[in-house]
Design an enzyme around this catalytic site. Structure first.
Site, PDB file in Angstrom:
ATOM      1  N   ARG A  95      17.014  13.906  57.288  1.00  0.00           N
ATOM      2  CA  ARG A  95      18.354  14.489  57.112  1.00  0.00           C
ATOM      3  C   ARG A  95      18.424  15.355  55.862  1.00  0.00           C
ATOM      4  NH1 ARG A  95      22.049  10.595  59.870  1.00  0.00           N
ATOM      5  NH2 ARG A  95      20.855   8.686  60.086  1.00  0.00           N
ATOM      6  N   GLY A 104      27.887  18.620  58.262  1.00  0.00           N
ATOM      7  CA  GLY A 104      27.525  19.181  59.555  1.00  0.00           C
ATOM      8  C   GLY A 104      26.928  20.578  59.515  1.00  0.00           C
ATOM      9  N   CYS A 857      49.558  38.864  33.132  1.00  0.00           N
ATOM     10  CA  CYS A 857      50.505  38.857  34.246  1.00  0.00           C
ATOM     11  C   CYS A 857      49.902  39.465  35.505  1.00  0.00           C
ATOM     12  CB  CYS A 857      51.796  39.557  33.865  1.00  0.00           C
ATOM     13  SG  CYS A 857      51.561  41.296  33.477  1.00  0.00           S
TER      14      CYS A 857
HETATM   15  C1  PEP Z   1      48.615  44.634  36.604  1.00  0.00           C
HETATM   16  O1  PEP Z   1      48.229  45.785  36.693  1.00  0.00           O
HETATM   17  O2  PEP Z   1      47.853  43.663  36.447  1.00  0.00           O
HETATM   18  C2  PEP Z   1      50.044  44.321  36.726  1.00  0.00           C
HETATM   19  C3  PEP Z   1      50.471  43.096  36.531  1.00  0.00           C
HETATM   20  O3  PEP Z   1      50.880  45.310  37.103  1.00  0.00           O
HETATM   21  P1  PEP Z   1      50.998  45.862  38.595  1.00  0.00           P
HETATM   22  O4  PEP Z   1      50.295  44.895  39.489  1.00  0.00           O
HETATM   23  O5  PEP Z   1      52.458  45.931  38.875  1.00  0.00           O
HETATM   24  O6  PEP Z   1      50.348  47.192  38.486  1.00  0.00           O
END
Ligand code: PEP
Ligand code: MG
Length: 904
Positions: A95, A104, A857
């Site tokens: 195995r 699997g 972000c």
């Molecule tokens: C980015 O560019 O990471 C951002 C947060 O802005 P957008 O996605 O609105 O361009």
């Protein structure tokens, strides 16, 4: 070099922390020996053998053969039998066993060592010739399929594989002899069938089925190593991010038989319930059967114990009642294993003639809700500490608690089509497809699908992965579909025997109803109920899950990194607050312009010929914006709110149909042709690198003025009402300090005016997105003025790689297939390149401004690996979509704990 590690009779060369070398299965088999748990003796060929095999043109290391011979002798001594011995033959299984379990995905060969010369000896020894010939035909079937066909790369036409041909031989034989089940066949009949198999093999594959035990053993070993590079294993590795270089180990182990009569049995179990996390021993077993019979789902397995019986399994006898002494032994092993591993184990066992053998133990897969419950329970039981509990739950698993459930009312009014076993909780709705390939194709066209199969096999994983949910007619709670779905936290119902599938017609009959490909169905994976049509789903509320609340509170205690959200409506902001967000990291103001009235004002502004017209148009937007900001500030209850000034290229507001151009022309009092001309003027060859970001506010300062005024009026008015607000105004797509200074000056002038007008002073920050390589390289200059940085890693990834974020789909699959990239850099941060820019910017920014607030972000703000990187680089917060907030909270806590541990 040691390539072979033996185990058996309470001794073992390996141990549990040697998983990288011995694979999970091998390491745990060794460990069970140390724990005094009965395990059939055997040996493990290390993952180094696999690596060597692939690096040396499919040749094994020289020392291997002697080491295998030695290790085989050890099994022979313990089992008091001989491999190839004509009187007292030893049979072995071969195995796979990789570092991380790949259920699997690779091959297995059982009953190796049965040949025309060892058969009589085994018959003599067991007194059961039917059993021996049944085992022999199973060996031939497996061996021909795995070793002689798949491993050699012989490709027979679809449906014409050697296994299918052999299955057809059995079917025809049964029909001709009026036999119903496999169990109806006698020793002589299996012998006859085995002979036909051998002819079929010779005719189709061009070589003889080997009659020498050593040939069988080496054939099996090679084939299992070969299966590391089989299609199934490769696609599973892609999905699970398992590196190709790891390789698999191979385990050779003395065979024990659960199908040797009424005192024999086989089963699989979890030390706790993997679907709910409850501390109940949970499993399935079959008397007089082999392990594959339980997992294949061809016979409905019996429940392990009395208190886990369901309505469907009420009449089946449990192991607890049928073999109570062995059940007690199994309970003892369960306790022993949990105390030792301090985690839920997934075990396989076989009872041969009244004697219990453990074949496997490994950390059991569980869904999100169960993972959380087990972690918190085990802490409360004193089995693990808080830190371990926090690290036990994969952040993504929280997603499952956040998954939709069915709306009670619409469920009550719907007619139940059928009921199956609830293998993966949560609810789903989608359009029916009948094959994994169709699932992939429909999904590729943007459709939401539910994959319906008789039962699933590892060949189906790609389709299962893209499906909203998985539904099978056969199989139990430990069937392939159930295990895989649970691992992914997918809604899944199995063993729904009312489904009669016609694969050719792509339709399924359920009672009187016939559903075709593309028809909508809905599934409640928590209860096992299936409905026709598209039922309403409502988002889950994790707050009702007690252990979730405990775990998240521990996570919040453990982390320092703040978690914000990307949101531009009060509703999203409220949702994020409920999920534990501590501010808004990105409010994309352009998303606020898309309703009918606002878009007209926006378009009017874009079409304006001079600053005066533009200012007047832009001011029409002010009341709307101000109102929006008030809603968001209120929802955020004094947490910081980062609002970004207008960012996208203007043409994004101007994709218009003929009638829309007509309406717009009327609205702005211009000729249609003039409007068309001005729209055409906006055209840019490369809009992502064109007139967007702060370049808009620089060319049209009135936009910046209006937005700054809307934000600050909203903030001052709320302050006057006694509502706490903390605005942070963010300039997008800055590449030079001068751009920033230009926009900052406008914002601060407006702020001064507004505060004076309202008679209110207010704390606010002005900062910038860092989303261009130049901004990273000159972060020190920008930081002299900016009060915060927020990394826009979407654009930073786009501009660092020069990959269009909107078009990467056209070449990313080739890049992944050719290993040019190991993952999509828009999903998980590219640490080497983009990450390096980010680190540089943090360092040089903080050098000039030690108070600089720094966050992220881009989409990466919700990705656990990227969050780890952000924590490591000293960011203050990450910002992600509301539904990722809990995931980010846990990921941040884990990063904190892991980074701390690595520094000790
Ligand atoms: C980015 O560019 O990471 C951002 C947060 O802005 P957008 O996605 O609105 O361009
Ligand atoms: Mg951006």
């Amino acid at each position: 070099m040691k390539y072979v590690y033996s185990f058996g009779d309470g001794k073992a060369d390996g141990k549990t922390d040697m998983k990288n070398l011995l694979g999970g299965k091998g390491a745990n088999l060794a460990e069970m020996n140390h724990l005094g748990i009965p395990v059939p003796p055997g040996f493990t060929l290390t993952t180094d053998v696999c690596t060597h095999y692939y690096n040396h043109n499919l040749i094994f290391p020289e020392e291997l053969e002697t080491q295998v011979v030695e290790a085989l002798k050890n099994i022979e001594t313990i089992m008091d039998s001989g491999f190839g011995d004509t009187e007292n033959p030893l049979l072995v299984s071969v195995r796979s066993g990789a570092r991380q379990s790949m259920p699997g995905m690779m091959e297995t060969v059982l009953n190796v060592g049965l040949t025309t010369t060892t058969i009589p000896g085994l018959i003599e020894k067991t007194g059961n010739s039917r059993f021996v010939y049944d085992a022999y035909r199973r060996l031939i079937m497996m061996y021909a399929d795995v070793v002689m066909e798949k491993a050699t790369g012989i490709k027979l036409a679809d449906g014409q594989g050697i296994r299918q041909k052999m299955e057809r031989i059995i079917d025809t034989f049964k029909k001709e002899n009026r036999l119903k089940d496999d169990t109806d066949l006698s020793a002589e009949q299996w012998k006859e069938i085995s002979e036909s198999f051998k002819v079929e093999i010779k005719n189709n594959l061009g070589s003889e089925f080997p009659d020498d035990p050593r040939d069988q053993l080496w054939g099996g070993i090679k084939a299992v190593f070969q299966s590391w590079n089989g299609n199934r294993a490769i696609s599973y590795r892609r999905i699970e991010n398992i590196p190709d270089e790891w390789g698999t180990a191979v385990n050779v182990q003395a065979m024990v038989f659960g199908n040797m009569g009424k005192n024999s049995a086989t089963g699989v179990a979890f030390t706790r319930n993997p679907a709910t996390g409850e501390n109940h021993f949970y499993g399935e077993w079959l008397p007089n059967a082999q392990g594959e019979d339980v997992v294949a789902g061809l016979r409905t397995p019996n429940p392990l114990n009395e208190d886990t019986k369901t309505v469907d399994t009420q009449s089946l006898s449990s192991l607890e009642s049928s073999m109570s002494a062995l059940y007690s032994q199994l309970i003892e092993i369960r306790t022993n294993l949990e105390a030792h591993y301090r985690d839920m184990q997934d075990i396989e066992f076989t009872i041969q003639d009244g004697r219990l053998w453990m074949l496997q133990t490994r950390v059991g897969k569980r869904n999100g809700a169960a993972a959380i419950k087990m972690a918190v329970d085990m802490f409360n039981e004193g089995l693990i500490d808080k830190k371990t509990a926090l690290l036990r739950v994969k952040p993504e698993q929280l997603d499952e608690l956040l998954h939709p459930v069915m709306d009670t009312e619409s469920e009550q009014n719907a007619t139940i089509l059928a009921t199956g076993l609830p293998a993966g909780p949560g609810s789903a709705t989608g359009r029916l497809v009948f094959t994994a390939d169709d699932a992939e194709a429909w999904h590729g066209r943007g459709e939401q699908v539910i994959l319906l199969r008789e039962e699933t096999s590892p060949e189906d994983v790609h389709g299962m992965h893209v499906a909203e949910a998985i539904l099978t007619a056969k199989g139990g709670m430990t069937s392939h579909a159930a295990l895989v779905a649970r691992g992914w936290g997918k809604c899944c119902i199995v063993g729904c025997s009312d489904l009669h599938i016609n694969l050719e017609q792509k339709e399924v009959q359920i009672g009187e109803t016939v559903l075709k490909e593309g028809d909508w169905i809905s599934m409640n994976g928590t209860t096992g109920k299936i409905y026709g049509g598209q039922l309403k789903l409502i988002p889950a509320n994790p707050e009702t899950h007690n252990e979730y609340k405990h775990l998240m509170a521990w996570a919040d205690d453990a982390r320092k990194l703040k978690i914000r959200t990307n949101a531009e409506t009060p509703a999203d902001a409220k949702q994020a607050i409920q999920f534990g967000a501590e501010g808004i990291g990105l409010c994309r103001t352009e998303h606020m312009f898309f309703d009918d009235t606002r878009i007209m004002a926006m378009r009017k502004m874009i079409l304006a010929e001079n600053p005066k017209e533009r200012r007047s148009a832009v001011m029409e937007l002010l009341p709307y914006q101000k109102n929006d900001f008030k809603g968001i500030f209120k929802a955020m209850k004094g947490f910081p709110v980062t609002i970004r000034l207008l960012d996208p290229p203007l043409h994004e507001f101007m994709t218009l149909t003929e009638p829309q151009v007509h309406d717009l022309a009327n609205h702005v009092n211009l000729d249609k042709s003039e409007v068309e001309k001005r729209i055409a003027n906006l055209h840019e060859l490369n809009p992502m690198l064109g007139h967007r970001g702060c370049r808009l506010g620089i060319v049209y300062p009135e936009i910046t003025e209006m937005q700054a005024r809307a934000i600050l009026e909203a903030a001052t008015e709320l302050t006057a009402e006694g509502v706490a607000v903390l605005p942070e105004i963010m300039i997008p797509l800055v590449g030079t300090a001068t751009e920033f200074i230009h926009q900052e000056t406008i914002v601060r002038d407006v702020a001064k005016k507004v505060m004076k007008e309202k008679g209110i002073t207010l704390d606010y920050l002005v900062g910038t997105m860092i989303e261009l390589p130049r901004a990273c390289l000159t972060a020190d200059e920008i930081a002299e003025k900016a009060e915060f940085f927020s990394f826009g890693t979407n654009d930073l990834t786009q501009t660092t790689y020069g990959f269009s974020r909107d078009d990467i789909g056209s070449f990313l699959p080739s890049y992944l297939d050719n290993k040019i990239l190991s993952q999509d850099p828009f999903q998980s941060l590219d640490v080497k390149g983009v990450g390096k820019l980010l680190s540089m910017a943090v360092e040089s920014g903080r050098k000039v401004n030690s108070n600089l607030k720094i966050g992220i972000c881009g989409e990466h703000g919700g990705d656990p690996a990227s969050i780890h990187f952000c924590k490591h680089n000293g960011l203050d917060y990450v910002s992600c979509s509301p539904f990722r907030v809990p995931i980010a909270r846990l990921a941040a806590a884990q990063a904190e704990l892991q980074i701390k541990a690595s520094k000790v």
